[in-house]
Write a protein that holds these residues in place. Structure first.
Motif, PDB file in Angstrom:
ATOM      1  N   MET A   1     -14.364 -53.839  50.733  1.00 31.35           N
ATOM      2  CA  MET A   1     -15.010 -53.463  49.468  1.00 31.35           C
ATOM      3  C   MET A   1     -14.138 -53.797  48.266  1.00 31.35           C
ATOM      4  O   MET A   1     -14.648 -53.988  47.156  1.00 31.35           O
ATOM      5  N   VAL A   2     -12.835 -53.860  48.460  1.00 26.59           N
ATOM      6  CA  VAL A   2     -11.934 -54.259  47.372  1.00 26.59           C
ATOM      7  C   VAL A   2     -11.773 -55.780  47.352  1.00 26.59           C
ATOM      8  O   VAL A   2     -11.777 -56.405  46.280  1.00 26.59           O
ATOM      9  N   ALA A   3     -11.643 -56.391  48.525  1.00 27.67           N
ATOM     10  CA  ALA A   3     -11.383 -57.833  48.597  1.00 27.67           C
ATOM     11  C   ALA A   3     -12.572 -58.655  48.109  1.00 27.67           C
ATOM     12  O   ALA A   3     -12.390 -59.661  47.404  1.00 27.67           O
ATOM     13  N   MET A   4     -13.776 -58.254  48.462  1.00 29.00           N
ATOM     14  CA  MET A   4     -14.950 -59.053  48.095  1.00 29.00           C
ATOM     15  C   MET A   4     -15.153 -59.121  46.578  1.00 29.00           C
ATOM     16  O   MET A   4     -15.299 -60.222  46.031  1.00 29.00           O
ATOM     17  N   PRO A   5     -15.156 -57.991  45.845  1.00 27.57           N
ATOM     18  CA  PRO A   5     -15.284 -58.104  44.383  1.00 27.57           C
ATOM     19  C   PRO A   5     -14.150 -58.894  43.742  1.00 27.57           C
ATOM     20  O   PRO A   5     -14.371 -59.634  42.772  1.00 27.57           O
ATOM     21  N   ALA A   6     -12.919 -58.739  44.282  1.00 28.56           N
ATOM     22  CA  ALA A   6     -11.790 -59.484  43.726  1.00 28.56           C
ATOM     23  C   ALA A   6     -12.012 -60.987  43.875  1.00 28.56           C
ATOM     24  O   ALA A   6     -11.806 -61.761  42.923  1.00 28.56           O
ATOM     25  N   CYS A   7     -12.442 -61.414  45.041  1.00 25.26           N
ATOM     26  CA  CYS A   7     -12.684 -62.843  45.272  1.00 25.26           C
ATOM     27  C   CYS A   7     -13.903 -63.332  44.499  1.00 25.26           C
ATOM     28  O   CYS A   7     -13.927 -64.474  44.027  1.00 25.26           O
ATOM     29  N   MET A   8     -14.918 -62.485  44.365  1.00 25.10           N
ATOM     30  CA  MET A   8     -16.084 -62.867  43.571  1.00 25.10           C
ATOM     31  C   MET A   8     -15.687 -63.098  42.118  1.00 25.10           C
ATOM     32  O   MET A   8     -16.156 -64.044  41.474  1.00 25.10           O
ATOM     33  N   ALA A   9     -14.813 -62.246  41.598  1.00 20.15           N
ATOM     34  CA  ALA A   9     -14.327 -62.425  40.226  1.00 20.15           C
ATOM     35  C   ALA A   9     -13.515 -63.708  40.099  1.00 20.15           C
ATOM     36  O   ALA A   9     -13.636 -64.437  39.097  1.00 20.15           O
ATOM     37  N   ILE A  10     -12.709 -64.002  41.113  1.00 21.44           N
ATOM     38  CA  ILE A  10     -11.928 -65.237  41.092  1.00 21.44           C
ATOM     39  C   ILE A  10     -12.852 -66.447  41.139  1.00 21.44           C
ATOM     40  O   ILE A  10     -12.665 -67.434  40.408  1.00 21.44           O
ATOM     41  N   GLY A  11     -13.871 -66.407  42.001  1.00 24.09           N
ATOM     42  CA  GLY A  11     -14.808 -67.515  42.092  1.00 24.09           C
ATOM     43  C   GLY A  11     -15.517 -67.762  40.775  1.00 24.09           C
ATOM     44  O   GLY A  11     -15.669 -68.916  40.339  1.00 24.09           O
ATOM     45  N   TYR A  12     -15.964 -66.679  40.116  1.00 24.94           N
ATOM     46  CA  TYR A  12     -16.624 -66.828  38.825  1.00 24.94           C
ATOM     47  C   TYR A  12     -15.661 -67.403  37.785  1.00 24.94           C
ATOM     48  O   TYR A  12     -16.030 -68.298  37.002  1.00 24.94           O
ATOM     49  N   THR A  13     -14.432 -66.914  37.780  1.00 20.45           N
ATOM     50  CA  THR A  13     -13.443 -67.392  36.807  1.00 20.45           C
ATOM     51  C   THR A  13     -13.141 -68.871  37.015  1.00 20.45           C
ATOM     52  O   THR A  13     -13.028 -69.637  36.044  1.00 20.45           O
ATOM     53  N   ILE A  14     -13.014 -69.277  38.267  1.00 23.39           N
ATOM     54  CA  ILE A  14     -12.749 -70.687  38.560  1.00 23.39           C
ATOM     55  C   ILE A  14     -13.883 -71.568  38.034  1.00 23.39           C
ATOM     56  O   ILE A  14     -13.663 -72.586  37.378  1.00 23.39           O
ATOM     57  N   GLU A  15     -15.118 -71.157  38.321  1.00 22.58           N
ATOM     58  CA  GLU A  15     -16.260 -71.957  37.863  1.00 22.58           C
ATOM     59  C   GLU A  15     -16.334 -71.988  36.341  1.00 22.58           C
ATOM     60  O   GLU A  15     -16.570 -73.049  35.743  1.00 22.58           O
ATOM     61  N   ARG A  16     -16.110 -70.841  35.722  1.00 23.16           N
ATOM     62  CA  ARG A  16     -16.276 -70.742  34.265  1.00 23.16           C
ATOM     63  C   ARG A  16     -15.186 -71.481  33.510  1.00 23.16           C
ATOM     64  O   ARG A  16     -15.457 -72.125  32.483  1.00 23.16           O
ATOM     65  N   THR A  17     -13.952 -71.425  33.990  1.00 27.42           N
ATOM     66  CA  THR A  17     -12.829 -71.988  33.237  1.00 27.42           C
ATOM     67  C   THR A  17     -12.427 -73.383  33.691  1.00 27.42           C
ATOM     68  O   THR A  17     -11.969 -74.186  32.883  1.00 27.42           O
ATOM     69  N   ALA A  18     -12.582 -73.686  34.975  1.00 25.19           N
ATOM     70  CA  ALA A  18     -12.048 -74.942  35.496  1.00 25.19           C
ATOM     71  C   ALA A  18     -13.107 -76.019  35.712  1.00 25.19           C
ATOM     72  O   ALA A  18     -12.831 -77.206  35.527  1.00 25.19           O
ATOM     73  N   TYR A  19     -14.324 -75.620  36.118  1.00 24.17           N
ATOM     74  CA  TYR A  19     -15.311 -76.618  36.535  1.00 24.17           C
ATOM     75  C   TYR A  19     -16.454 -76.831  35.549  1.00 24.17           C
ATOM     76  O   TYR A  19     -17.003 -77.925  35.472  1.00 24.17           O
ATOM     77  N   ARG A  20     -16.830 -75.798  34.785  1.00 22.16           N
ATOM     78  CA  ARG A  20     -18.027 -75.912  33.954  1.00 22.16           C
ATOM     79  C   ARG A  20     -17.904 -77.023  32.922  1.00 22.16           C
ATOM     80  O   ARG A  20     -18.855 -77.768  32.677  1.00 22.16           O
ATOM     81  N   ARG A  21     -16.744 -77.168  32.322  1.00 16.42           N
ATOM     82  CA  ARG A  21     -16.555 -78.187  31.296  1.00 16.42           C
ATOM     83  C   ARG A  21     -16.478 -79.600  31.878  1.00 16.42           C
ATOM     84  O   ARG A  21     -16.491 -80.576  31.139  1.00 16.42           O
ATOM     85  N   LEU A  22     -16.358 -79.701  33.195  1.00 15.50           N
ATOM     86  CA  LEU A  22     -16.181 -81.015  33.825  1.00 15.50           C
ATOM     87  C   LEU A  22     -17.432 -81.485  34.563  1.00 15.50           C
ATOM     88  O   LEU A  22     -17.359 -82.436  35.333  1.00 15.50           O
ATOM     89  N   ARG A  23     -18.561 -80.844  34.340  1.00 16.37           N
ATOM     90  CA  ARG A  23     -19.760 -81.211  35.090  1.00 16.37           C
ATOM     91  C   ARG A  23     -20.200 -82.649  34.829  1.00 16.37           C
ATOM     92  O   ARG A  23     -20.728 -83.312  35.713  1.00 16.37           O
TER      93      ARG A  23
END
Length: 310
Positions: free
Chosen positions: A75-97
């Motif tokens: 229950m702690v690990a899943m939200p943490a990884c979900m937040a990391i996944g969202y952050t990666i997409e938002r900051t690293a990949y979205r501008r490079l589509r």
């Protein structure tokens, strides 16, 4: 025969984990055409966050059932990884589509190294003993063939997640929006689909699956460390390519097939090589399989995702 059956069971356990991680790769590729090489490191973060959470709860609230501690860790690990996944997409990949394909690929590798470095800073270089909350004593399922409760839990959780994801993608409005976005971003947005939200959701779901896979791997092997995500991530990518990158069913089939080939090969490699090689060389099977598939069937066993009505 007993050795073969034992290796088949081992292969199903390992292959089910590969399949769960491969789903994250294939979902992102199906929607963005991007290979998220940081996905394996999200798995690693999930394992280490669960280790920290379980250790904390065992000290803060002693006396709870081991299953409760295990659930709290998830229950702690899943939200943490979900937040990391969202952050990666938002900051690293979205501008490079719309950038050339090489740019997001290099970025993905950079994000992978960044996550490993941050994990090394936070948790250190040492291997951490993951709490053995599920029994590891082997149970004889067939005469001479054994399976531990940890392995049973791994297969059961993996199967549940795979079925749940297939139902989500094929039977819900959210899944319909995901398939429409994968088909054509611009047309989907004109039809009222929030494509940015759907792409972010894809990363979030894949990261949640990776978190569970990381906890299962750490539970099965009893250790967690900052570099543990590299090899499972690489093999899961191989499984996704083997089954057909972008194809959910292909990712699941590819993971199971790769796990079986690896386990059976590890059980017989010493005999086949006349004693030159031993089971420590089992990793070569994944890359042999990858090479053969890329040469003779580049689209994978089930083929890449094809056009389908949303």
């Amino acid at each position: 025969m007993q050795t073969l059956l034992q290796q088949i069971i081992n292969g199903l356990v390992v292959g089910s984990v590969y399949a769960v991680v491969a789903l994250g790769y294939t979902m992102v590729y199906g929607i963005l055409g991007l290979i998220n090489f940081a996905h394996g490191d999200v798995l690693m973060v999930g394992a280490l966050v669960a280790y920290t959470a379980i250790t904390f709860f065992q000290a803060a609230i002693p006396g709870l059932s081991p299953i409760v501690y295990f659930a709290l860790g998830l229950m702690v690990a899943m939200p943490a990884c979900m937040a990391i996944g969202y952050t990666i997409e938002r900051t690293a990949y979205r501008r490079l589509r719309n950038a050339p394909r090489l740019a997001p690929l290099i970025t993905a590798i950079g994000v992978s190294f960044l996550l490993q470095t941050l994990a090394m800073i936070i948790w250190g270089r040492n291997y951490h003993s993951f709490p053995q909350l599920i029994q590891t004593a082997p149970i004889e399922v067939v005469t001479g063939v054994f399976m531990t409760p940890v392995q049973m839990t791994t297969v059961g959780l993996s199967a549940a997640m795979m079925v749940g994801l297939v139902v989500l993608v094929t039977r819900t409005n959210m899944g319909r929006a995901m398939r429409a976005t994968a088909e054509n971003h611009r047309v989907a947005s004109l039809m009222g689909v929030d494509t940015n939200g759907i792409i972010a959701l894809t990363f979030i779901i894949g990261s949640a699956l990776a978190a569970v896979a990381g906890v299962m791997i750490a539970s099965n092997y009893g250790v967690a460390h900052y570099s543990m995500g590299f090899m499972p991530g690489l093999k899961a990518f191989t499984a996704a390519v083997l089954g057909g990158i972008g194809n959910l069913a292909g990712a699941m089939v590819g993971g199971i097939v790769l796990g079986l080939v690896e386990a059976i090969g590890a059980g017989y490699i010493e005999t086949w090589s006349g004693g030159w090689l031993n089971s420590s060389y089992q990793d070569i099977f994944a890359f042999i399989i990858l090479g053969i598939v890329l040469i003779f069937r580049p689209t994978g066993l089930l083929g890449e995702r094809v056009a389908d009505r949303a």
